[in-house]
Scaffold this motif. Structure first.
Motif, short mmCIF file in Angstrom:
data_model
loop_
_atom_site.label_atom_id
_atom_site.label_comp_id
_atom_site.label_asym_id
_atom_site.label_seq_id
_atom_site.Cartn_x
_atom_site.Cartn_y
_atom_site.Cartn_z
N THR A 11 0.68 -1.26 -0.04
CA THR A 11 0.14 -0.08 0.00
C THR A 11 0.92 1.45 0.00
N VAL A 12 0.29 2.45 -0.44
CA VAL A 12 0.75 3.55 -0.32
C VAL A 12 0.20 4.78 0.48
N ILE A 13 0.92 5.07 1.63
CA ILE A 13 0.14 5.89 2.46
C ILE A 13 0.23 7.24 2.31
N LEU A 14 -0.94 8.16 2.35
CA LEU A 14 -0.61 9.49 2.69
C LEU A 14 -1.19 10.00 4.16
N GLN A 15 -0.14 10.11 4.98
CA GLN A 15 -0.46 10.98 6.15
C GLN A 15 -0.58 12.46 5.98
N MET A 16 -1.73 12.94 6.60
CA MET A 16 -2.01 14.15 6.25
C MET A 16 -2.39 14.79 7.83
N THR A 17 -1.58 16.13 8.05
CA THR A 17 -1.50 16.60 9.31
C THR A 17 -1.90 18.13 9.07
N SER A 18 -2.28 18.66 10.16
CA SER A 18 -2.62 20.20 10.13
C SER A 18 -3.52 20.52 8.95
N LEU A 19 -4.67 19.72 8.68
CA LEU A 19 -5.47 19.74 7.48
C LEU A 19 -6.37 21.13 7.65
N LYS A 20 -6.40 21.54 6.31
CA LYS A 20 -7.34 22.93 6.15
C LYS A 20 -8.28 22.65 5.56
N PRO A 21 -9.31 23.46 5.27
CA PRO A 21 -10.78 23.40 4.75
C PRO A 21 -10.40 23.12 3.12
N GLU A 22 -9.27 23.99 2.71
CA GLU A 22 -9.19 23.83 1.34
C GLU A 22 -8.55 22.60 1.03
N ASP A 23 -8.40 21.61 1.84
CA ASP A 23 -7.89 20.18 1.57
C ASP A 23 -9.09 19.26 1.27
N THR A 24 -10.33 19.92 1.54
CA THR A 24 -11.59 18.95 1.40
C THR A 24 -11.51 18.64 -0.16
N ALA A 25 -11.58 17.44 -0.42
CA ALA A 25 -11.65 16.96 -1.88
C ALA A 25 -11.85 15.60 -1.83
N VAL A 26 -12.07 14.74 -3.07
CA VAL A 26 -11.99 13.40 -3.34
C VAL A 26 -10.52 13.11 -3.59
N TYR A 27 -10.16 12.12 -2.91
CA TYR A 27 -8.47 11.77 -3.19
C TYR A 27 -8.37 10.42 -3.88
N TYR A 28 -7.50 10.35 -4.79
CA TYR A 28 -7.43 9.28 -5.62
C TYR A 28 -6.12 9.00 -5.51
#
Length: 116
Positions: free
Chosen positions: A78-95
């Protein structure tokens, strides 16, 4: 047709964290650069982060540098995406997909919603 399988999305408050996972076919996991992309309604799908096949090189969009980390879990393929300090502009569908992407590899994506 080979599809990636994304998971881990959800609703989180601004400043929070999420960990996305991309299950990758064995045929490409070990030999291909894999990337995370994201898309919001009416906009194109943009690259967020990518990681080379040897796990030795990674690339990030300027908007996520210092907040997101991409990595490979070789045992789970698997490939992991660890996301921290999230912002409203990060709202999206991730692929996830190869980099550059191939049409037949797009999965259903996983939705990330960051509330203010």
């Amino acid at each position: 047709q080979v599809q990636m399988v994304e998971s881990g999305g959800g609703l989180v408050q601004a400043g929070g964290s999420l960990r996305l996972s991309c299950a990758t076919p064995i045929s490409i996991f070990r030999t291909t650069t894999i990337a995370w992309y994201r898309q919001t309604p009416g906009k194109q799908r943009d690259l967020v982060a990518s990681i080379g096949s040897s796990n030795s090189s990674s690339h990030y969009a300027d908007s996520v540098k210092g907040r997101f980390t991409i990595s490979r879990d070789n045992a789970k393929r698997t490939v992991i995406l660890q996301m921290t300090s999230l912002k409203p502009e990060d709202t999206a569908v991730y692929y996830c997909n190869r980099s550059p992407p191939l049409l037949g590899y797009w999965g259903q994506g996983t939705r990330v919603t960051v509330s203010a």
